[in-house]
Scaffold this active site. Structure first.
Site, PDB file in Angstrom:
ATOM      1  N   CYS A  14       0.866  -1.183   0.000  1.00  0.00           N
ATOM      2  CA  CYS A  14       0.000   0.000   0.000  1.00  0.00           C
ATOM      3  C   CYS A  14       0.900   1.229   0.000  1.00  0.00           C
ATOM      4  CB  CYS A  14      -0.968  -0.011   1.196  1.00  0.00           C
ATOM      5  SG  CYS A  14      -0.165   0.033   2.808  1.00  0.00           S
ATOM      6  N   ASN A  17       2.435   1.371   4.244  1.00  0.00           N
ATOM      7  CA  ASN A  17       2.769   0.091   4.898  1.00  0.00           C
ATOM      8  C   ASN A  17       2.561   0.163   6.416  1.00  0.00           C
ATOM      9  OD1 ASN A  17       5.706  -2.066   5.293  1.00  0.00           O
ATOM     10  ND2 ASN A  17       3.598  -2.658   5.035  1.00  0.00           N
ATOM     11  N   CYS A  19      -1.180   0.759   7.464  1.00  0.00           N
ATOM     12  CA  CYS A  19      -2.618   0.507   7.668  1.00  0.00           C
ATOM     13  C   CYS A  19      -3.099  -0.738   6.919  1.00  0.00           C
ATOM     14  CB  CYS A  19      -3.449   1.713   7.228  1.00  0.00           C
ATOM     15  SG  CYS A  19      -3.116   3.222   8.151  1.00  0.00           S
ATOM     16  N   ARG A  20      -3.152  -0.657   5.577  1.00  0.00           N
ATOM     17  CA  ARG A  20      -3.783  -1.734   4.799  1.00  0.00           C
ATOM     18  C   ARG A  20      -2.876  -2.923   4.553  1.00  0.00           C
ATOM     19  NH1 ARG A  20      -5.191   2.176  -0.028  1.00  0.00           N
ATOM     20  NH2 ARG A  20      -3.248   3.058   0.800  1.00  0.00           N
ATOM     21  N   SER A  21      -1.665  -2.690   4.012  1.00  0.00           N
ATOM     22  CA  SER A  21      -0.830  -3.849   3.657  1.00  0.00           C
ATOM     23  C   SER A  21      -0.377  -4.669   4.868  1.00  0.00           C
ATOM     24  CB  SER A  21       0.344  -3.451   2.766  1.00  0.00           C
ATOM     25  OG  SER A  21       1.204  -2.524   3.376  1.00  0.00           O
ATOM     26  N   ASP A 132      -8.092   3.917   1.473  1.00  0.00           N
ATOM     27  CA  ASP A 132      -7.104   4.377   2.448  1.00  0.00           C
ATOM     28  C   ASP A 132      -7.841   4.818   3.718  1.00  0.00           C
ATOM     29  OD1 ASP A 132      -5.223   5.691   3.923  1.00  0.00           O
ATOM     30  OD2 ASP A 132      -4.463   6.912   2.266  1.00  0.00           O
TER      31      ASP A 132
HETATM   32  P1  4NP Z   1      -1.614   2.815   4.184  1.00  0.00           P
HETATM   33  O1  4NP Z   1      -2.253   4.150   4.816  1.00  0.00           O
HETATM   34  O2  4NP Z   1      -1.135   3.193   2.802  1.00  0.00           O
HETATM   35  O3  4NP Z   1      -2.773   1.877   4.160  1.00  0.00           O
HETATM   36  O4  4NP Z   1      -0.494   2.403   5.124  1.00  0.00           O
HETATM   37  C1  4NP Z   1      -1.608   5.369   4.849  1.00  0.00           C
HETATM   38  C2  4NP Z   1      -0.686   5.629   5.832  1.00  0.00           C
HETATM   39  C3  4NP Z   1      -0.059   6.870   5.880  1.00  0.00           C
HETATM   40  C4  4NP Z   1      -0.352   7.830   4.938  1.00  0.00           C
HETATM   41  C5  4NP Z   1      -1.261   7.547   3.938  1.00  0.00           C
HETATM   42  C6  4NP Z   1      -1.886   6.325   3.899  1.00  0.00           C
HETATM   43  N1  4NP Z   1       0.282   9.096   4.992  1.00  0.00           N
HETATM   44  O5  4NP Z   1      -0.044   9.961   4.151  1.00  0.00           O
HETATM   45  O6  4NP Z   1       1.141   9.316   5.852  1.00  0.00           O
END
Ligand code: 4NP
Length: 163
Positions: A14, A17, A19-21, A132
């Site tokens: 994602c 790295n 939240c989702r992945s 997200d």
């Molecule tokens: P992820 O979520 O891609 O599912 O880990 C996010 C985590 C952090 C951010 C965006 C999405 N950020 O902009 O910091």
């Protein structure tokens, strides 16, 4: 039950790295290892297209919704995708279309076929993005986990059928 996924290396990707992945990582690890016989080996990992959260633990909301359903994310630390991932992994599973495009942009052409949109393996959520959840609340993470569990079931079923 024999799992014909044995020997495969699977990378969940994602943006951050955190939240989702990491949820996809823990869910796939759990679903696959629970079906494996002794001596079989499947390696599941996760990474981000960005380095925004390099070295950090998963978001506490992901850890919590995972824990509520029996998935352990505590061993996961954020890292960015590196070029060797495209060589070493057999399946690279992008959580959304943007991650998918970002991966294709940095992946050597001969490995493009390894990159998949994770929800293309889902029964219920096919061709959608895992949204997200970072700027939302707890319910967003619950929804994300439901989508990931469905795609993980579809992924394991499809790979078993294919082999
Ligand atoms: P992820 O979520 O891609 O599912 O880990 C996010 C985590 C952090 C951010 C965006 C999405 N950020 O902009 O910091």
């Amino acid at each position: 039950m024999e799992v014909v996924l044995s020997g495969l290396n699977i990378l969940c990707v994602c943006l951050g790295n955190i939240c989702r992945s990491p949820l996809a990582h823990a869910v796939l690890e759990s679903k696959i290892t629970s079906q494996m016989d002794e001596g079989e080996r499947v390696f599941v990992d996760s990474a981000g297209t960005s380095d925004y959260h390099k070295g950090q633990r998963s978001d506490s909301r992901s850890i919590e919704v995972g824990r509520m359903k029996g998935y352990d994310l505590r061993h996961i630390r954020s890292r960015q995708v590196v070029q060797s991932d495209f060589v070493e992994f057999d399946y690279i599973l992008a959580m959304d279309q943007s991650n998918f495009e970002d991966l294709k942009a940095i992946c050597p052409i001969e490995f493009h076929s390894k990159i998949h949109l994770f929800l293309d393996f889902s029964f219920k959520y096919a061709s959608l993005d895992v949204p997200d959840p970072y700027y939302g609340g707890h319910n967003g993470f619950v929804k994300v986990l439901a989508m990931i569990e469905d795609a993980a079931d579809g992924f394991v079923a499809e790979i078993n059928n294919r082999m």
